[in-house]
Design an enzyme around this catalytic site. Structure first.
Site, PDB file in Angstrom:
ATOM      1  CG  HIS A 307      25.728  15.041  27.197  1.00 47.02           C
ATOM      2  ND1 HIS A 307      26.040  14.017  28.058  1.00 47.02           N
ATOM      3  CD2 HIS A 307      24.650  14.640  26.487  1.00 47.02           C
ATOM      4  CE1 HIS A 307      25.195  13.034  27.862  1.00 47.02           C
ATOM      5  NE2 HIS A 307      24.335  13.377  26.926  1.00 47.02           N
ATOM      6  CG  ASP A 364      18.740  16.434  21.304  1.00 45.63           C
ATOM      7  OD1 ASP A 364      18.354  15.522  20.559  1.00 45.63           O
ATOM      8  OD2 ASP A 364      18.625  16.407  22.531  1.00 45.63           O
TER       9      ASP A 364
HETATM   10  N1  ACO Z   1      24.297  27.225  27.560  1.00 47.74           N
HETATM   11  C1  ACO Z   1      24.954  28.030  28.450  1.00 47.74           C
HETATM   12  N2  ACO Z   1      25.523  27.581  29.593  1.00 47.74           N
HETATM   13  C2  ACO Z   1      25.425  26.277  29.870  1.00 47.74           C
HETATM   14  C3  ACO Z   1      24.772  25.367  29.007  1.00 47.74           C
HETATM   15  C4  ACO Z   1      24.189  25.881  27.821  1.00 47.74           C
HETATM   16  N3  ACO Z   1      23.540  25.071  26.982  1.00 47.74           N
HETATM   17  N4  ACO Z   1      24.821  24.124  29.541  1.00 47.74           N
HETATM   18  C5  ACO Z   1      25.506  24.227  30.673  1.00 47.74           C
HETATM   19  N5  ACO Z   1      25.877  25.538  30.889  1.00 47.74           N
HETATM   20  C6  ACO Z   1      26.705  26.040  31.997  1.00 47.74           C
HETATM   21  C7  ACO Z   1      25.903  26.128  33.298  1.00 47.74           C
HETATM   22  O1  ACO Z   1      25.325  27.411  33.443  1.00 47.74           O
HETATM   23  C8  ACO Z   1      26.992  25.864  34.315  1.00 47.74           C
HETATM   24  O2  ACO Z   1      27.770  27.019  34.446  1.00 47.74           O
HETATM   25  P1  ACO Z   1      28.449  27.376  35.884  1.00 47.74           P
HETATM   26  O3  ACO Z   1      29.377  26.260  36.196  1.00 47.74           O
HETATM   27  O4  ACO Z   1      29.105  28.701  35.637  1.00 47.74           O
HETATM   28  O5  ACO Z   1      27.303  27.463  36.853  1.00 47.74           O
HETATM   29  C9  ACO Z   1      27.872  24.811  33.633  1.00 47.74           C
HETATM   30  O6  ACO Z   1      27.712  25.057  32.233  1.00 47.74           O
HETATM   31  C10 ACO Z   1      27.471  23.367  33.960  1.00 47.74           C
HETATM   32  O7  ACO Z   1      26.117  23.212  33.621  1.00 47.74           O
HETATM   33  P2  ACO Z   1      25.086  22.316  34.433  1.00 47.74           P
HETATM   34  O8  ACO Z   1      23.702  22.781  34.130  1.00 47.74           O
HETATM   35  O9  ACO Z   1      25.502  22.245  35.879  1.00 47.74           O
HETATM   36  O10 ACO Z   1      25.384  20.916  33.768  1.00 47.74           O
HETATM   37  P3  ACO Z   1      24.438  19.659  33.824  1.00 47.74           P
HETATM   38  O11 ACO Z   1      25.303  18.472  33.620  1.00 47.74           O
HETATM   39  O12 ACO Z   1      23.581  19.692  35.049  1.00 47.74           O
HETATM   40  O13 ACO Z   1      23.433  19.872  32.588  1.00 47.74           O
HETATM   41  C11 ACO Z   1      22.547  19.879  30.400  1.00 47.74           C
HETATM   42  C12 ACO Z   1      23.597  19.283  31.357  1.00 47.74           C
HETATM   43  C13 ACO Z   1      21.143  19.790  31.054  1.00 47.74           C
HETATM   44  C14 ACO Z   1      22.516  19.061  29.121  1.00 47.74           C
HETATM   45  C15 ACO Z   1      22.913  21.359  30.120  1.00 47.74           C
HETATM   46  O14 ACO Z   1      24.175  21.435  29.486  1.00 47.74           O
HETATM   47  C16 ACO Z   1      21.861  22.072  29.246  1.00 47.74           C
HETATM   48  O15 ACO Z   1      20.895  22.621  29.804  1.00 47.74           O
HETATM   49  N6  ACO Z   1      22.015  22.071  27.898  1.00 47.74           N
HETATM   50  C17 ACO Z   1      21.032  22.635  26.995  1.00 47.74           C
HETATM   51  C18 ACO Z   1      19.883  21.653  26.788  1.00 47.74           C
HETATM   52  C19 ACO Z   1      20.276  20.477  25.915  1.00 47.74           C
HETATM   53  O16 ACO Z   1      20.850  20.633  24.853  1.00 47.74           O
HETATM   54  N7  ACO Z   1      19.868  19.271  26.376  1.00 47.74           N
HETATM   55  C20 ACO Z   1      20.114  18.026  25.604  1.00 47.74           C
HETATM   56  C21 ACO Z   1      21.108  17.169  26.286  1.00 47.74           C
HETATM   57  S1  ACO Z   1      21.480  15.756  25.309  1.00 47.74           S
HETATM   58  C22 ACO Z   1      20.150  14.741  25.486  1.00 47.74           C
HETATM   59  O17 ACO Z   1      19.468  14.709  26.462  1.00 47.74           O
HETATM   60  C23 ACO Z   1      19.852  13.902  24.390  1.00 47.74           C
END
Ligand code: ACO
Length: 428
Positions: A307, A364
């Site tokens: 998140h 979710d």
């Molecule tokens: N699985 C694996 N790795 C992940 C995940 C994941 N679900 N989420 C984040 N990471 C990793 C990224 O690769 C990144 O790694 P790094 O630092 O080595 O490059 C680090 O964690 C940070 O991730 P970001 O994408 O930069 O974080 P951001 O805050 O931009 O994204 C998000 C947040 C979009 C929710 C992301 O965690 C994600 O894609 N999650 C899966 C989709 C999801 O469940 N979305 C629902 C969110 S809740 C809602 O909207 C109601």
């Protein structure tokens, strides 16, 4: 004396006002920085940028706190009805019994949608995604209520648009569902509560008596409350930015629905179930899928994990996990995807990669399992999220207008070609 911060640019010192929120959050006000120094700030994805001041929702991602208008989400989810929370989010205070009754009555008198809207459904292909239909239907409402397009309309006219939207979204969402399963539409039954009426229009059939199951109604009520607002997320920011051009409420909310659709936002609830089912079909080897999620060359991510703001836990996920166990127990559902979800959660929570990045199950991760247990098709999950998020979107839109926020228009740092002369077609 108000606090300031100093920033030195090209040997000159500039003072930036410090803004302090009611929970002592600190922000640097850079709104005049460009005019004074020529510099803008760059923050892709707005990871560290506040776009507004807001009095609706407070959340602290480190401590896992979420409050609507000051009230903790745990207390609201346990004790309130969705319309009570809707009133709270829109008006800032919990309603008295009389105020709630009057609000419910107003909603009840606007649940029907214009008959002509039924004809739109005939034109969609059988496999049309429900979110695509819902976004179009909500935007189409502006064509039935053209007065909503007048940015200078009265406070009463604003209020009427809001009531219409809250009243008609469940009707339209249920119609979208009925269209998906190719069943006849059901007209609203206004002696039922908001959630029960939605259930009636969704699960009821003209040929048989339908009584909403109180266990399902209570779970849905809780889910809607948990989704009701979440401050400046992708869809709420979209609603605010579209509304900032004085686009009407329906167009702004339709844009929010489109933003919510994406799998990185609300669409994650559909993506989670699809992922759990894929893992199950593949034999349930969790180590393989965890390794894929950690592999930067592999586009696979663990859906429902991570998140932007919550870095220790998502308080909504804690409530929903319990609700999920409760409802599956009460309905006697034995869902193997829930087992996979639980094992996946355990493996990921003990894995260094997920721990180091603060990746925890979000709201979710479990909501889809509940929706599945109560017979909602997977592609409808994000529509359920939209139904819950509506009060938040409306309150964010209204607050933006009431605060007189300027049109949303970010800056950029241009990285393209410098000026060059046009080359005639035969010379290229
Ligand atoms: N699985 C694996 N790795 C992940 C995940 C994941 N679900 N989420 C984040 N990471 C990793 C990224 O690769 C990144 O790694 P790094 O630092 O080595 O490059 C680090 O964690 C940070 O991730 P970001 O994408 O930069 O974080 P951001 O805050 O931009 O994204 C998000 C947040 C979009 C929710 C992301 O965690 C994600 O894609 N999650 C899966 C989709 C999801 O469940 N979305 C629902 C969110 S809740 C809602 O909207 C109601």
């Amino acid at each position: 004396m108000s606090e300031t911060a100093k920033i030195e640019l090209d040997g000159k010192v500039f003072e930036l006002p410090i803004i302090t929120g009611s929970e002592n959050e600190k922000a640097l006000d850079i709104s005049k920085l460009r005019g004074q120094s020529g510099y803008i700030t760059l923050d892709r994805g707005f990871k560290n940028t506040g776009s507004c001041t807001s009095a609706i929702t407070f959340l602290d991602g480190e401590k896992g706190i979420l409050r609507y208008r000051g009230y903790p989400i745990e207390q609201l989810a346990e004790n309130a009805s969705f319309l009570e929370v809707t009133y709270l989010i829109l008006k800032g205070e919990l309603p008295t019994a009389d105020q709630l009754a009057a609000f419910e009555e107003k909603i009840d008198s606007h649940t029907l949608v214009h008959e002509d809207m039924k004809r739109f459904f005939e034109a969609y292909p059988a496999k049309a995604h429900p979110m695509g239909i819902l976004a179009s239907m909500i935007c189409s409402m502006s064509t039935f209520y053209p007065e909503s397009q007048d940015p200078n309309r009265s406070e009463e006219a604003f209020e009427l648009s809001i009531i219409r939207l809250i009243a008609k979204l469940p009707t339209l969402a249920a119609m979208v569902y009925k269209n998906t399963v190719r069943h006849p539409f059901m007209y609203p039954k206004n002696d039922l509560g908001y959630v029960e009426n939605f259930m009636y229009m969704t699960y009821g059939m003209p040929t048989e008596e339908y009584k909403p199951d109180p266990v399902i109604a209570s779970a849905l009520n809780k889910l809607l409350i948990l989704h009701a607002d979440h401050e400046q997320n992708c869809s709420a920011s979209t609603v605010r930015i579209v509304g900032s051009s004085q686009a009407n409420l329906y167009a702004s909310i339709s844009a929010g629905i489109s933003a919510l659709w994406g799998p990185l936002h609300g669409g994650a609830n559909q993506a989670v179930i699809e992922m759990l089912e894929m893992i199950k079909e593949d034999g349930g080897d969790l180590d393989k899928w965890i390794a894929k999620a950690k592999d930067k060359q592999d586009p696979f991510r663990l859906m429902g994990f991570g998140h932007r703001v919550y870095k220790n836990f998502d308080p909504r996920a804690t409530i929903i996990k319990k609700a999920c166990d409760d409802i599956l127990g009460k309905l006697g559902v034995n869902d193997p995807t829930l087992e996979i979800a639980k094992r996946l959660e355990e493996v990921a929570l003990n894995d260094e990669y997920f721990k180091a990045r603060g990746l925890y199950p979000n709201v979710d991760f479990y909501s889809g399992i509940i929706y599945k247990a109560i017979g909602i098709p997977t592609e409808m999950f994000t529509v359920m999220f939209a139904l819950g998020r509506l009060p938040g979107w409306i309150a964010q839109w209204k607050e933006m207008l009431d605060n007189g926020d300027p049109i949303g228009r970010p800056r950029q740092v241009y990285t393209g070609e410098n000026e060059r002369d046009f080359v005639a077609l035969d010379k290229r």
